[in-house]
Design an enzyme around this catalytic site. Structure first.
Site, PDB file in Angstrom:
ATOM      1  N   GLY A 217       0.826  -1.210   0.000  1.00  0.00           N
ATOM      2  CA  GLY A 217       0.000   0.000   0.000  1.00  0.00           C
ATOM      3  C   GLY A 217       0.849   1.244   0.000  1.00  0.00           C
ATOM      4  O   GLY A 217       2.055   1.193  -0.260  1.00  0.00           O
ATOM      5  N   ASN A 218       0.230   2.369   0.274  1.00  0.00           N
ATOM      6  CA  ASN A 218       0.976   3.631   0.331  1.00  0.00           C
ATOM      7  C   ASN A 218       0.423   4.501   1.450  1.00  0.00           C
ATOM      8  O   ASN A 218      -0.529   4.128   2.122  1.00  0.00           O
ATOM      9  CB  ASN A 218       0.923   4.341  -1.030  1.00  0.00           C
ATOM     10  CG  ASN A 218      -0.500   4.658  -1.432  1.00  0.00           C
ATOM     11  OD1 ASN A 218      -1.161   5.476  -0.813  1.00  0.00           O
ATOM     12  ND2 ASN A 218      -0.995   3.962  -2.457  1.00  0.00           N
ATOM     13  N   ARG A 219       1.032   5.659   1.631  1.00  0.00           N
ATOM     14  CA  ARG A 219       0.733   6.486   2.796  1.00  0.00           C
ATOM     15  C   ARG A 219      -0.438   7.446   2.602  1.00  0.00           C
ATOM     16  O   ARG A 219      -0.683   8.289   3.450  1.00  0.00           O
ATOM     17  CB  ARG A 219       1.959   7.332   3.155  1.00  0.00           C
ATOM     18  CG  ARG A 219       3.138   6.552   3.630  1.00  0.00           C
ATOM     19  CD  ARG A 219       4.310   7.511   3.832  1.00  0.00           C
ATOM     20  NE  ARG A 219       5.513   6.786   4.198  1.00  0.00           N
ATOM     21  CZ  ARG A 219       5.842   6.470   5.441  1.00  0.00           C
ATOM     22  NH1 ARG A 219       5.051   6.824   6.433  1.00  0.00           N
ATOM     23  NH2 ARG A 219       6.944   5.818   5.693  1.00  0.00           N
TER      24      ARG A 219
END
Ligand code: CTP
Length: 412
Positions: A217-219
């Site tokens: 995933g990402n932030r």
């Protein structure tokens, strides 16, 4: 007469502070105004200093603080401060201050200043519900509004004692946003320039599952996409918000569609994009996903290491939206991409704009503590015609407003 502002100096804000316990929240507002380049002079009332003292206001503002017209008289402060301001913001505005302002009573520096200021004036009232609802306060608020002052509605919630109701000072973020909006546009009212339009906004970050408990995933927090959705609703649009993995309250008035992975987001966006007048891809989309999904949790086998995870490329949603929009007979629409870059921001932005073929590209610099999850943002918005609109650091709503300004200009 307003003094000309020296070059390079930010807007001049007079922050009037009334004698209410919510004065403590205004320290945070002062911080935000200063950090975003405003020159702020605090003018408390005598009673405000019972709640937050003069040294705090002086240290946070970097300016002298007085409540009376009798100090520094040679500079005629009771006239000069108001004349030179770009905005007067009174927070918390007590019932007493609203009454004085409505009746032109000038018995200290703040109330004198309110009579001399010719710039926009914003009152952020805070008081107990009974005082807010009293006919005297209602009449004073109506008088101030009829003269063009902005009186922000108090928030509902816990008041000073054990009771709750309408009368809370809105949070510093909301006041900051209101101050910027009034400085920018002279009022809080938004143009209804998206009325009759349907816009699709994606927000958050897609996640690609590896097994039932892990993902790539990402932030992204989704804050920017949600700000875009809220401001579009406020400007009259019908809004479909396609959100991925966000933990934010649904924007009132928007149709929220949930998605998890890139392929789910793609399906949700493509389902509604064809008929939309604008599509804004603010989501951080995972470019790759594991080729295989393990339906059982991958176990750690001591000493054996982890088998490599093979990745395959995900669809590029923005590219697909652009492709569909450029097909003969397609509904004309404005397509906006976002570019998250960590270095050589403008160069990568221009290349990305050309590669993606969208109408506008909002380029921001991202990092571990920059932009992701932060309440503010700064960006450059690029167009294929070579324009670069610089949006200085401000709230995500302020950036959203600029995006919609540019979108509506293109829709026209
Ligand atoms: N985007 C998309 N689908 C993808 C990847 C990105 O729709 N598979 C969209 C994003 O929502 C954003 C824009 O494309 O509006 C640019 O995203 P970004 O991650 O900055 O660019 P990438 O195309 O992934 O390029 P790179 O990772 O090389 O920077």
């Amino acid at each position: 007469m307003t003094d000309a502002r020296p070059a390079g100096e930010g807007p001049r804000v007079l922050l009037g502070v009334g004698g209410g316990i919510a004065a403590y929240k205004v320290c945070e507002l002062l911080r935000r105004l200063k950090e975003s380049g405003h020159r702020v002079r605090v003018i408390p009332t005598r009673d405000a200093l019972r709640f937050v003292g003069e040294p705090t206001w002086a240290a946070l503002s970097g300016e002298p603080v007085t409540t009376e017209v009798w100090s520094g008289v040679q500079d005629v402060p009771h006239v000069r401060l108001g004349q030179g301001a770009d905005l007067v913001l009174v927070a918390p505005a007590t019932a007493d201050l609203l009454a004085k302002a409505a009746h032109g009573i000038a018995d200290d520096l703040l109330t004198n200043t309110l009579l001399t200021a010719r710039c926009p004036v914003v009152f952020a009232p805070a008081m107990h519900t009974e005082m807010w609802e009293h006919p005297a306060t209602r009449a004073n608020v109506a008088t101030l509004r009829s003269r063009g002052c902005v009186v922000i509605e108090p928030a509902v919630g816990r008041l000073t004692g054990a009771d709750s109701g309408k009368g809370r000072l809105p949070d510093p973020d909301a006041l900051f946003e209101a101050a910027l909006r009034v400085l920018d546009r002279g009022s809080l009212a938004l143009p209804q320039d998206l009325a009759g339009r349907h816009v699709v906004v994606s927000a958050g970050g897609t996640r690609e599952p590896i097994d039932p408990v892990r993902f790539i995933g990402n932030r992204s927090s989704g804050l920017q996409g949600y700000a875009l959705a809220r401001t579009a609703v406020a400007r009259g649009a019908r809004v479909t918000l396609v959100a991925a993995n966000t933990a934010l309250p649904d924007p009132a008035g928007a149709d929220v569609v949930r998605s998890g992975s890139t392929r789910e987001m793609r399906d949700a966006v493509l389902k509604v994009a064809g008929e939309a007048d604008a599509v804004v891809m603010a989501a951080a989309v995972a470019d790759f996903r594991p080729a295989e999904y393990e339906s059982a949790k991958i176990k750690k086998t001591a000493g054996a290491g982890l088998a490599p995870i093979h990745l395959v490329e995900n669809p590029d949603i923005l590219a697909e939206v652009v492709h569909a929009a450029r097909a003969p007979g397609a509904h004309p629409q404005v397509i906006v991409g976002f570019a998250a870059e960590t270095h050589d921001v403008l160069e990568h932005g221009r290349q990305k704009l050309a590669r993606k073929g969208c109408d506008l590209l909002v380029v921001n610099e991202v990092g571990e503590s920059l932009t992701f999850g932060a309440p503010d943002n700064a960006a450059v918005i690029l167009s294929p015609e070579g324009e670069a609109v610089d949006v200085p650091r401000g709230t995500k709503e302020a950036l959203a407003d600029v995006v919609w300004d540019l979108v509506t200009a293109r829709l026209r």
